[in-house]
Write a protein that holds these residues in place. Structure first.
Motif, PDB file in Angstrom:
ATOM      1  N   ASN A  44       0.814  -1.220   0.000  1.00 26.19           N
ATOM      2  CA  ASN A  44       0.000   0.000   0.000  1.00 26.19           C
ATOM      3  C   ASN A  44       0.849   1.272   0.000  1.00 26.19           C
ATOM      4  N   ASN A 248      -5.560   6.750  -3.270  1.00 22.35           N
ATOM      5  CA  ASN A 248      -6.498   5.647  -3.156  1.00 22.35           C
ATOM      6  C   ASN A 248      -7.050   5.558  -1.716  1.00 22.35           C
ATOM      7  N   GLU A 250      -8.511   3.247  -0.223  1.00 18.75           N
ATOM      8  CA  GLU A 250      -8.279   1.938   0.389  1.00 18.75           C
ATOM      9  C   GLU A 250      -6.967   1.929   1.188  1.00 18.75           C
ATOM     10  N   MET A 253      -7.660   3.485   4.454  1.00 16.10           N
ATOM     11  CA  MET A 253      -8.443   2.558   5.280  1.00 16.10           C
ATOM     12  C   MET A 253      -7.523   1.480   5.859  1.00 16.10           C
ATOM     13  N   ARG A 254      -6.612   0.994   5.045  1.00 12.90           N
ATOM     14  CA  ARG A 254      -5.702  -0.062   5.517  1.00 12.90           C
ATOM     15  C   ARG A 254      -4.761   0.474   6.612  1.00 12.90           C
ATOM     16  N   LEU A 473     -15.621   2.508   4.973  1.00 16.99           N
ATOM     17  CA  LEU A 473     -14.707   2.011   3.935  1.00 16.99           C
ATOM     18  C   LEU A 473     -14.436   0.519   4.115  1.00 16.99           C
ATOM     19  N   TRP A 474     -14.309   0.123   5.371  1.00 18.04           N
ATOM     20  CA  TRP A 474     -14.038  -1.285   5.660  1.00 18.04           C
ATOM     21  C   TRP A 474     -15.187  -2.146   5.133  1.00 18.04           C
ATOM     22  N   TYR A 477     -15.218  -2.180   1.202  1.00 18.25           N
ATOM     23  CA  TYR A 477     -14.197  -3.003   0.551  1.00 18.25           C
ATOM     24  C   TYR A 477     -14.315  -4.488   0.903  1.00 18.25           C
ATOM     25  N   ASN A 478     -14.859  -4.807   2.061  1.00 18.11           N
ATOM     26  CA  ASN A 478     -14.846  -6.217   2.497  1.00 18.11           C
ATOM     27  C   ASN A 478     -16.193  -6.923   2.422  1.00 18.11           C
TER      28      ASN A 478
END
Lengths: 596, 80
Positions: A44, A248, A250, A253-254, A473-474, A477-478
């Protein structure tokens, strides 16, 4: 109802400041620091990942840590050492019981699969020191010239196979027939013996010995990695920033997720450990010290060992994001390939991971032990035995359904979601129920340095807003992929489709195309579905059956976690109406008398 | 079981794919940006650790002797 003997109840507390710092740091430092962080960072943005990571640490991690430590210490004053009792002491409303249930449920459920990873670390450490791993790899690479790409690839392949055999990823029930069962039993025994000894004599004493040893071992392995030839290329792969990835969402979020899971916030572990502080103990500096020890292990030790070495020996394709793949597919191979004492360093590495896993496991068990004792007045032998039975039953299920680690994967997914929800709820309780200003004043009580004046605003608005964005966001994306994975029909069609057209759905575009195609077939009536799905060959039929089984295991895992949540909530309700409620009322009465 | 073999094939393909991505072959060491991020991160974390250690050791005598009311249990109170 028998009145609890509160006057004579001996309240446990930490023996020293160093002890509590090491215990909390030990609970936070786990496999995620050494394995999850490097994999997430390199995939990332590399060095650029540190920008959202540090921002998340400041905006999310530290404020939540301070909130949890303060609420824990406050709950301790009301005689509560478990998340449910602490939150109920602060907020006497029904939702507090539900949130409290999450703080008990998540550690118990995580322990059910975490103990298996702990056992795997012990298994690897023993295999390195006794030469068992070396022998397995030696047999796989026989006849291949050393120091060649083919040799390295063969080692990597053998390492994957070894991990899959040990963790029984190929079939359900196989782990019960392997030596892993004994390693799991040893881990259970070690964890429960330490927990039985109590907070000071058990957890604190163990962490005082384990944490310095763990950091010492990691520094030795780090020195070995940094003295490898051409390590600069590996460091470049890990740390050279890819700034464009910061656009991005994501990646952000990560980074936030990494901070959240790494600091063990939302779990209820900090609530439990901090409740053993004395009312005037310094929570600001103690929590900051524990968090900084965690960051030291994560950024310095985690960021400089695994990925640089993996890149050096195996190339860039061997740095998956998954903790399990990094830890048990990649690392064993690089330790084997490491010149001069690879087995020794491999044994030491997995030994330190084992210690890290034990310190984390202890923190997962203590909240439930505290709840059984605070809520139902159980004595230590009874509470430990009861918890051992419950966790052993859950761990057995995760062990049995080991095919593709499906049960583990979905329980982990459910726990991640519940952790973020519980973390958000706790910040909201601190900011809006206690009141941010009042809460910060409580945090500052006994502290060496005071929190800055903008903290109430940050805790009340910024941190919850950030957490809501992370949670959204979690889910974005999941959740879709997970929901699809729980549909037996969807997974069956997908398995048949991939078997029928193996080369058509590769890459990111292929994945999207596959989802659309499966949905299209799913929506058709059975009569019009393709014949390769309705009348498959024997081989495809077996694949469909396996895929459907996987989906059912996923459903079973989620339903199991849900049922456990209901049971724990009911138990909390009973305890709050009786013993916990009485203890809190008694403490309040004492306080009002003293004030008068 | 078959899906186990599918999984092993998938993982092995990932693991054994020895073709590095295009940009990976260009990595010969740390770039100035890489150095800055690595040293900056390590420096920040180290500074935080040192700050905490210094503050812990320079902290005034702990206030363990200051009992707050809730520390004191009296036998005068009977439970509700």
């Amino acid at each position: 109802m028998t009145s609890p003997d509160l006057q004579h109840q001996q309240k446990e507390s930490w023996g020293s400041k160093a002890g509590v710092i090491l215990a909390v740091a030990g609970s936070a430092v786990g496999l995620g620091n050494f394995l999850r962080f490097p994999g997430t960072a390199v995939n990332n943005g590399g060095g650029a990942f540190m920008v959202p990571y540090i921002i998340s640490f400041l905006l999310l991690g530290i404020p939540i840590v301070w909130c949890e430590w303060t609420m824990g210490r406050l709950g301790g004053r009301y005689g509560q050492n478990n998340g449910a009792g602490i939150l109920y002491a602060i907020w006497r409303k029904a939702p507090a019981k539900g949130i409290g249930a999450l703080t008990l449920l998540v550690p118990i459920v995580v322990y059910m699969y975490y103990v298996l990873l702990e056992a795997l670390c012990l298994r690897y450490s023993v295999a390195y020191f006794t030469g068992g791993f070396d022998a397995h790899i030696g047999a796989a690479v026989e006849g291949i010239a050393k120091n060649t790409a083919a040799y390295n690839d063969a080692v990597a392949g053998a390492s994957v196979e070894y991990a899959m055999d040990q963790f029984a990823l190929k079939s359900n029930g196989a782990m019960f027939e392997s030596s892993m069962l004994w390693y799991v039993c040893v881990c259970f025994l070690v964890n429960f013996v330490i927990i039985y000894r109590g907070v000071t004599r058990g957890i604190e004493t163990f962490c005082k010995f384990a944490m310095p040893l763990l950091i010492g071992c990691a520094i030795i392995v780090l020195v070995r990695v940094l003295t490898l030839d051409n390590i600069g290329t590996g460091l470049g792969f890990m740390w050279n920033p890819k700034w464009e990835l910061l656009k991005n969402p994501e990646v952000w979020m990560r980074a936030a997720g990494q901070i959240f899971f790494s600091l063990s916030v939302g779990f209820g572990l900090i609530l439990c450990y901090s409740s053993y502080l004395k009312p005037s103990d310094d929570v600001v500096l103690t929590s900051l010290s524990a968090s900084s020890a965690n960051e030291f292990c994560e950024v310095i030790l985690g960021g400089l060992i695994v990925v640089p070495a993996a890149f050096l020996f195996l190339g860039s394709s061997h740095t998956p994001e998954s903790t399990f793949q990094v830890g048990f597919f990649t690392v064993p191979a690089i330790m084997h390939l490491m010149p001069f004492g690879g087995n020794f360093f491999g044994g030491m590495w997995f030994g330190l991971l084992f210690l890290a896993a034990v310190t984390s496991s202890l923190s997962m068990l203590q909240p439930a032990i505290a709840f059984l004792e605070d809520g139902f007045g159980l004595r230590r032998p009874v509470s430990v035995t009861l918890l051992a039975i419950i966790t052993a039953a859950g761990a057995s299920l995760v062990m049995y359904f080991s095919l593709n680690a499906q049960a583990l994967d979905f329980t982990d997914f459910a726990c991640e979601f519940m952790m973020i929800v519980a973390g958000l709820a706790q910040v909201l309780i601190f900011g809006w129920v206690i009141g941010a200003e009042r809460g910060v004043n409580e945090t500052n009580r006994g502290s060496d340095f005071k929190l800055p004046s903008f903290m109430p605003f940050m805790i009340r608005y910024l941190t919850p807003a950030f957490l809501i964005i992370v949670l959204s966001l979690w889910c974005y994306y999941n959740a879709p992929d997970r929901l699809r994975s729980m549909s037996p029909e969807y997974k069956g069609i997908e398995a048949a489709l991939v078997a029928e057209f193996p080369d058509e759905f590769t890459g990111e575009d292929g994945a999207k195309k596959k989802i659309e195609r499966v949905r299209e077939i799913q929506s058709k009536p059975r009569a019009t579905k393709p014949t390769w799905y309705t009348q498959p060959t024997e081989a495809v039929k077996a694949k469909i059956a396996d895929a459907r089984l996987n989906a059912n295991i996923a459903r079973f895992s989620i339903v199991g976690v849900g049922l456990l949540f209901i049971i724990i909530t009911a138990a909390i309700d009973i305890a709050c109406r009786n013993r916990i409620g009485q203890t809190i009322a008694h403490r309040e009465h004492l306080e009002s008398l003293m004030e008068a | 079981m078959l899906s186990g073999w599918t999984f092993i094939q998938f993982v092995s393909a990932q693991m054994l794919a020895n073709t590095p991505p295009t940009d990976a072959s260009e990595i010969t060491g740390l770039t100035p940006g890489g150095w800055a991020m690595m040293l900056g991160s390590i420096g920040l974390v180290t500074a935080l650790c040192i700050f905490c250690i210094v503050r812990i050791f320079s902290e005034s005598k702990p206030s363990d002797h200051h009992h707050v009311p809730l520390d004191i249990a009296t036998d005068e109170i009977k439970l509700p």
